[in-house]
Design an enzyme around this catalytic site. Structure first.
Site, PDB file in Angstrom:
ATOM      1  N   ARG A   1       9.689  74.171  -5.189  1.00  0.00           N
ATOM      2  CA  ARG A   1      10.859  74.784  -4.551  1.00  0.00           C
ATOM      3  C   ARG A   1      12.183  74.112  -4.921  1.00  0.00           C
ATOM      4  O   ARG A   1      13.199  74.345  -4.276  1.00  0.00           O
ATOM      5  CB  ARG A   1      10.669  74.811  -3.030  1.00  0.00           C
TER       6      ARG A   1
ATOM      7  N   ARG B   1      21.752  69.474  -9.675  1.00  0.00           N
ATOM      8  CA  ARG B   1      21.336  68.317  -8.870  1.00  0.00           C
ATOM      9  C   ARG B   1      20.447  67.451  -9.734  1.00  0.00           C
ATOM     10  O   ARG B   1      19.451  67.926 -10.272  1.00  0.00           O
ATOM     11  CB  ARG B   1      20.550  68.770  -7.634  1.00  0.00           C
TER      12      ARG B   1
ATOM     13  N   SER C   1      22.447  76.605   4.153  1.00  0.00           N
ATOM     14  CA  SER C   1      23.030  75.791   5.209  1.00  0.00           C
ATOM     15  C   SER C   1      24.525  76.017   5.211  1.00  0.00           C
ATOM     16  O   SER C   1      25.127  76.345   4.191  1.00  0.00           O
ATOM     17  CB  SER C   1      22.674  74.318   5.046  1.00  0.00           C
TER      18      SER C   1
END
Length: 429
Positions: free
Chosen positions: A218, A210, A355
């Site tokens: 985190r 990313r 998720s």
RNA sequence: GCCCAGGUAGUGUAGUGGCCUAUCAUGACGGCCUGUCACGCCGUCGACACGGAUUCGAAUUCCGUCCUGGGCGCCA
């Protein structure tokens, strides 16, 4: 024949060990070395007047963190660590360490994260740091064994991809011959394609990238993701799977890593089940009780909200029934209420761990949702094609492995859970 | 991307205008020491990120550069 330091017991007569010189305490006529290998520490005691001359010579030359081979008789001595000590007949410096050391492996003085990562190989020699990565290895093994026992197959998908897979995050562009390419943000599209390939239950543990310029304890720019996808399953099925997996990992770590947990001072308890499931609507209601900035339906949950809800629930929990608008295009809307989707987040009180969702498996609905997000179906052709020739209903999730380790061991910084972290400013080592 | 806080011996720190040829610990080196276990004791060594400015005087104030930690946002 070398044996592991932990295998040297007070009953052992003779032992040969190889390890690193952890500490040196020279009392004059008597010197103590603490020698360390991956399995533990042992005291090596050198009575200079009685010891062979070669041993005394080597003892004079040796520096902290040098690799030494020590062979000699083992004496049961209560006051020595582990109830035994090694009195060398042979002491060989296998590899002399330079001095001074970039950081103190014996941890008499601490070192900052930056210093530690610069000399990560030395940092990992610290028993506390080594323990983290031993536990991480056990946890990953537990994940593999759990999923194999449930009939999953392990897959490997490309990390070099042609296009943004799901939007929502910045990608790292790379040069790929004459084409533009990117580092993969997630194996999402590929694992779904394997549902169309008839694999039914797949998982992958691999790197994700990313390009977000975040600066937090985190987030990482290169993280490890555990991705799972299951055919003929809905969101509830995979939530149960996820909960079972977390329990399996905690159980395995408590069983197999007692020494490492003790080294870390972590009193690990297996989370209680079932994990509470609260709806997104309930979640914002809970957050709004304490968070000053009002959260409205359709807002994403910020850090303050996550924290407030986490404190309120106090254990692992699921947030379910998210607004379709703030979840990725592939999440399945409830047919009777398309404003909400069959998407969930699995949370630790400190942060989000995972998720997932039941996915859309109908081609036309998927195209519609892609358009609704302002994305172009043309760039997803290779993916959409798989929905035209018998795509089974399916569901899955992705879990941040570093976050799992970080929350399990109560580490203050996610970098503690990665050997060589990649963050906004760090590309080496 | 926005914001905050920092950068002092190998490591971790104290020091907010003169008392600083800079504190303490750890370390390294030398010496004493045969039961240490954060061994002890004596001695020595070693640092103000870089460039500029203000000032009689700067580790300390200001500006710039480089580097780092963190909060938020975004995200897993």
């Amino acid at each position: 024949m070398r044996i592991a330091i932990q295998d040297v017991t007070p009953e052992t007569d003779y032992a040969e060990i190889i390890g690193w010189v952890h500490e040196i305490r020279d009392l004059g006529g008597l010197a103590f070395f603490i020698v360390r290998d991956r399995t533990g520490l042992i005291q090596v005691t050198i009575p200079k007047k009685k010891a062979p001359e070669a041993v005394v010579e080597a003892a004079k030359e040796v520096s902290r963190e040098s690799v030494v081979r020590v062979a000699g008789t083992v004496k049961a001595i209560e006051k020595a660590p582990g109830g035994r000590e090694l009195v060398p007949e042979e002491l060989e410096i296998v590899s002399l360490a330079a001095s001074p050391l970039p950081l103190d492996v014996a941890e008499k003085v601490s070192a900052e994260m930056d210093t530690r990562i610069d000399s990560r190989f030395l940092d990992v020699r610290k028993p506390r740091v080594g323990a983290i990565f031993f536990i991480r290895s056990v946890a990953v093994r537990a994940i593999n064994e759990f999923l194999f026992s449930r009939g999953f197959i392990n897959i490997t998908t490309p990390k070099v991809v042609a296009a943004a897979t799901e939007g929502g995050t910045e990608l790292f562009p790379i040069a790929y011959f004459e084409k533009e390419a990117f580092l993969n943000q997630s194996p999402q599209l590929y694992k779904q394609m394997m549902m169309a390939a008839g694999c039914e239950k797949v998982f992958e543990i691999g790197p994700i990238f990313r390009a977000e310029e975040h600066n937090t304890v985190r987030h990482l720019n290169e993280a490890t993701s555990l991705d799972v996808e299951v055919s003929f399953a809905d969101h509830n099925d995979v939530m149960q799977l996820l909960e079972d997996l977390i329990i399996a990992v905690y159980r395995r770590v408590t069983e197999d890593c007692a020494d490492q947990l003790a080294t870390l001072g972590v009193d690990l308890t297996v989370p209680a089940t079932p994990f509470p499931r609260i709806s997104y609507a309930e979640a914002i209601e809970i957050a709004n009780r304490t968070v000053p900035e009002k959260i409205s339906f359709g807002d994403d949950l910020g850090t303050a909200a996550e924290k407030a809800i986490g404190e309120y629930i106090g254990q692992h929990y699921f947030i379910v029934d998210w607004p379709t608008a703030i979840k990725p295009y592939y999440a399945m809307p409830y047919p009777e209420n398309p404003e909400l989707s069959k998407a969930f987040d699995m949370m630790h009180p400190r942060m989000e761990l995972s998720s997932g969702a039941q996915r859309i498996h109908q081609h036309d609905l998927l195209v519609e949702q892609i358009r609704a997000k302002g994305l172009s179906p043309e760039s997803f052709e290779f993916y959409l094609k798989t929905f035209e020739y018998g795509m089974p209903p399916h569901a899955g999730w992705g879990l941040g492995v570093e976050r799992l380790i970080m929350t399990m061991l109560n580490l203050p910084n996610i970098r503690e859970a990665v050997l060589f972290p990649r963050d906004r400013h760090r590309l080496t080592p």
